[in-house]
Scaffold this motif. Structure first.
Motif, PDB file in Angstrom:
ATOM      1  N   GLU A  38       0.749  -1.105  -0.053  1.00  0.00           N
ATOM      2  CA  GLU A  38       0.251   0.195   0.111  1.00  0.00           C
ATOM      3  C   GLU A  38       1.076   1.267  -0.018  1.00  0.00           C
ATOM      4  O   GLU A  38       1.903   1.258   0.598  1.00  0.00           O
ATOM      5  N   VAL A  39       0.617   2.242  -0.926  1.00  0.00           N
ATOM      6  CA  VAL A  39       1.259   3.487  -0.674  1.00  0.00           C
ATOM      7  C   VAL A  39       0.336   4.762  -0.861  1.00  0.00           C
ATOM      8  O   VAL A  39      -0.883   4.494  -1.409  1.00  0.00           O
ATOM      9  N   MET A  40       0.715   5.772  -0.773  1.00  0.00           N
ATOM     10  CA  MET A  40       0.305   6.996  -1.256  1.00  0.00           C
ATOM     11  C   MET A  40       1.042   7.561  -2.339  1.00  0.00           C
ATOM     12  O   MET A  40       2.260   7.778  -2.308  1.00  0.00           O
ATOM     13  N   ALA A  41       0.306   7.638  -3.460  1.00  0.00           N
ATOM     14  CA  ALA A  41       0.795   8.055  -4.725  1.00  0.00           C
ATOM     15  C   ALA A  41       0.514   9.698  -4.897  1.00  0.00           C
ATOM     16  O   ALA A  41      -0.714  10.015  -4.747  1.00  0.00           O
ATOM     17  N   THR A  42       1.625  10.368  -5.225  1.00  0.00           N
ATOM     18  CA  THR A  42       1.257  11.915  -5.060  1.00  0.00           C
ATOM     19  C   THR A  42       1.952  12.418  -6.290  1.00  0.00           C
ATOM     20  O   THR A  42       3.008  11.792  -6.958  1.00  0.00           O
ATOM     21  N   ALA A  43       1.258  13.624  -6.810  1.00  0.00           N
ATOM     22  CA  ALA A  43       2.111  14.074  -8.051  1.00  0.00           C
ATOM     23  C   ALA A  43       2.028  15.513  -7.707  1.00  0.00           C
ATOM     24  O   ALA A  43       1.587  15.816  -6.531  1.00  0.00           O
ATOM     25  N   GLU A  44       2.289  16.385  -8.775  1.00  0.00           N
ATOM     26  CA  GLU A  44       2.267  17.829  -8.468  1.00  0.00           C
ATOM     27  C   GLU A  44       0.950  18.527  -7.839  1.00  0.00           C
ATOM     28  O   GLU A  44       1.379  19.178  -6.689  1.00  0.00           O
ATOM     29  N   VAL A  84       7.002   3.012 -13.470  1.00  0.00           N
ATOM     30  CA  VAL A  84       5.786   2.321 -13.102  1.00  0.00           C
ATOM     31  C   VAL A  84       4.616   2.447 -14.204  1.00  0.00           C
ATOM     32  O   VAL A  84       4.705   3.206 -14.985  1.00  0.00           O
ATOM     33  N   ILE A  85       3.732   1.437 -13.941  1.00  0.00           N
ATOM     34  CA  ILE A  85       2.690   1.358 -14.991  1.00  0.00           C
ATOM     35  C   ILE A  85       1.409   1.704 -14.008  1.00  0.00           C
ATOM     36  O   ILE A  85       1.257   0.807 -13.150  1.00  0.00           O
ATOM     37  N   ILE A  86       0.494   2.419 -14.303  1.00  0.00           N
ATOM     38  CA  ILE A  86      -0.447   2.949 -13.449  1.00  0.00           C
ATOM     39  C   ILE A  86      -1.875   2.840 -14.273  1.00  0.00           C
ATOM     40  O   ILE A  86      -1.756   2.968 -15.481  1.00  0.00           O
ATOM     41  N   GLY A  87      -2.840   2.769 -13.530  1.00  0.00           N
ATOM     42  CA  GLY A  87      -4.143   2.724 -14.060  1.00  0.00           C
ATOM     43  C   GLY A  87      -4.876   3.873 -14.588  1.00  0.00           C
ATOM     44  O   GLY A  87      -4.310   4.946 -14.132  1.00  0.00           O
ATOM     45  N   TYR A  88      -5.679   3.943 -15.634  1.00  0.00           N
ATOM     46  CA  TYR A  88      -6.007   5.117 -16.287  1.00  0.00           C
ATOM     47  C   TYR A  88      -6.610   6.198 -15.244  1.00  0.00           C
ATOM     48  O   TYR A  88      -6.451   7.329 -15.550  1.00  0.00           O
ATOM     49  N   ARG A  89      -7.665   5.593 -14.517  1.00  0.00           N
ATOM     50  CA  ARG A  89      -8.349   6.539 -13.712  1.00  0.00           C
ATOM     51  C   ARG A  89      -7.601   7.045 -12.427  1.00  0.00           C
ATOM     52  O   ARG A  89      -7.601   8.091 -12.065  1.00  0.00           O
ATOM     53  N   LEU A  90      -6.561   6.426 -12.079  1.00  0.00           N
ATOM     54  CA  LEU A  90      -5.412   6.843 -11.033  1.00  0.00           C
ATOM     55  C   LEU A  90      -4.663   8.023 -11.626  1.00  0.00           C
ATOM     56  O   LEU A  90      -4.581   8.960 -11.336  1.00  0.00           O
ATOM     57  N   LEU A  94      -4.628  11.652 -10.502  1.00  0.00           N
ATOM     58  CA  LEU A  94      -3.318  12.663 -10.281  1.00  0.00           C
ATOM     59  C   LEU A  94      -3.011  13.496 -11.145  1.00  0.00           C
ATOM     60  O   LEU A  94      -1.822  14.261 -11.068  1.00  0.00           O
ATOM     61  N   ASP A  95      -3.611  13.644 -12.346  1.00  0.00           N
ATOM     62  CA  ASP A  95      -3.436  14.415 -13.528  1.00  0.00           C
ATOM     63  C   ASP A  95      -1.919  14.333 -14.147  1.00  0.00           C
ATOM     64  O   ASP A  95      -1.393  15.196 -13.919  1.00  0.00           O
ATOM     65  N   VAL A  96      -1.767  12.937 -14.357  1.00  0.00           N
ATOM     66  CA  VAL A  96      -0.466  12.716 -14.965  1.00  0.00           C
ATOM     67  C   VAL A  96      -0.497  12.091 -16.206  1.00  0.00           C
ATOM     68  O   VAL A  96      -1.648  11.471 -16.585  1.00  0.00           O
ATOM     69  N   ARG A  97       0.631  12.070 -17.146  1.00  0.00           N
ATOM     70  CA  ARG A  97       0.775  11.314 -18.225  1.00  0.00           C
ATOM     71  C   ARG A  97       2.066  10.540 -18.218  1.00  0.00           C
ATOM     72  O   ARG A  97       2.793  10.717 -17.535  1.00  0.00           O
ATOM     73  N   VAL A  98       2.311   9.681 -19.192  1.00  0.00           N
ATOM     74  CA  VAL A  98       3.326   9.001 -19.558  1.00  0.00           C
ATOM     75  C   VAL A  98       4.564   9.792 -19.659  1.00  0.00           C
ATOM     76  O   VAL A  98       4.286  10.989 -20.037  1.00  0.00           O
ATOM     77  N   SER A 120      10.065   7.237   0.692  1.00  0.00           N
ATOM     78  CA  SER A 120       9.300   7.739  -0.504  1.00  0.00           C
ATOM     79  C   SER A 120      10.167   7.555  -1.534  1.00  0.00           C
ATOM     80  O   SER A 120      11.587   7.701  -1.230  1.00  0.00           O
ATOM     81  N   ARG A 121       9.821   7.560  -2.848  1.00  0.00           N
ATOM     82  CA  ARG A 121      10.836   7.506  -3.850  1.00  0.00           C
ATOM     83  C   ARG A 121       9.825   8.124  -5.015  1.00  0.00           C
ATOM     84  O   ARG A 121       8.568   7.859  -5.410  1.00  0.00           O
ATOM     85  N   ALA A 122      10.580   8.668  -5.895  1.00  0.00           N
ATOM     86  CA  ALA A 122       9.721   9.380  -7.400  1.00  0.00           C
ATOM     87  C   ALA A 122      10.350   8.242  -8.312  1.00  0.00           C
ATOM     88  O   ALA A 122      11.292   7.735  -8.692  1.00  0.00           O
ATOM     89  N   TYR A 123       8.907   8.204  -9.362  1.00  0.00           N
ATOM     90  CA  TYR A 123       9.130   7.131 -10.377  1.00  0.00           C
ATOM     91  C   TYR A 123       8.562   7.679 -11.462  1.00  0.00           C
ATOM     92  O   TYR A 123       7.513   8.559 -11.584  1.00  0.00           O
ATOM     93  N   ARG A 124       8.984   7.622 -12.742  1.00  0.00           N
ATOM     94  CA  ARG A 124       8.311   7.785 -13.848  1.00  0.00           C
ATOM     95  C   ARG A 124       7.376   6.994 -14.533  1.00  0.00           C
ATOM     96  O   ARG A 124       7.299   6.020 -14.478  1.00  0.00           O
ATOM     97  N   ILE A 125       6.318   7.604 -15.141  1.00  0.00           N
ATOM     98  CA  ILE A 125       5.193   6.772 -15.528  1.00  0.00           C
ATOM     99  C   ILE A 125       5.549   6.149 -16.994  1.00  0.00           C
ATOM    100  O   ILE A 125       6.029   7.037 -17.829  1.00  0.00           O
ATOM    101  N   GLY A 126       5.748   4.839 -16.868  1.00  0.00           N
ATOM    102  CA  GLY A 126       6.264   4.629 -18.358  1.00  0.00           C
ATOM    103  C   GLY A 126       5.080   4.139 -19.217  1.00  0.00           C
ATOM    104  O   GLY A 126       5.236   3.700 -20.190  1.00  0.00           O
TER     105      GLY A 126
END
Length: 173
Positions: A38-44, A84-90, A94-98, A120-126
């Motif tokens: 389980e994590v908390m995912a954050t974006a800008e 990382v690979i994330i779901g469309y609705r997530l 988070l208002d993020v893109r690849v 914590s650690r930052a990852y790029r959406i692949g």
């Protein structure tokens, strides 16, 4: 998976041998090692809770549900240590893109002189996937298993083995 094999005393460290033994059981059609967290995912501009599944990319590719649901990005260009690979609705929440960055916070922190500090650690959406299931698309993050072992500190172990069966109604066999 139709059933999950876990250790009661920490990560499974000899999981490849166990997976091979399970694969030989009648009715088993696949076994894949996974790490759950389980994590908390954050974006800008936003944050949301999510479930990370550390998995081998070959296992993710063979899971047609997710691999065929990739709507942007590609499993072929995933950086095994940083994507990382994330779901469309997530991704929408988070208002993020690849190519964007998402920071993951684990509630299992690191002890420090001032108390426990969340890891914590930052990852790029692949890649972003859409499998058409609200709960799945709004909560799942897939991560290469090696990166998950580092982030969740499982060493060379995994959290579980997911076992797929030819007849999920016949688990006792």
């Amino acid at each position: 998976g139709h059933l999950t094999v876990q250790s009661l005393s920490g990560p499974l460290t000899d999981f490849d041998d166990l997976a091979a033994r399970l694969s030989r059981v009648s009715g088993v059609v696949g076994v894949r090692p996974v790490i759950y967290g389980e994590v908390m995912a954050t974006a800008e501009r936003s944050a949301d809770g999510a479930l990370v599944r550390g998995i081998r990319l070959d296992d993710l590719r063979s899971d047609g549900t997710v691999s065929e649901g990739i709507i942007t990005g590609s499993l072929d260009t995933i950086d095994l240590s940083n994507d990382v690979i994330i779901g469309y609705r997530l991704a929408q929440k988070l208002d993020v893109r690849v190519g964007d960055i998402v920071t993951l916070f684990s509630p299992q922190g690191t002890p420090s002189p001032i108390g426990t500090v969340p890891r914590s650690r930052a990852y790029r959406i692949g890649a972003i996937f859409d499998v058409g299931m609200l709960q799945y698309d709004s909560r799942q993050i897939f991560m290469p298993i090696g990166a998950a072992q580092i982030f969740f500190r499982t060493g060379n172990g995994v959290g579980a083995l997911e076992v797929r069966l030819d007849d999920p109604d016949d688990v006792k066999r």
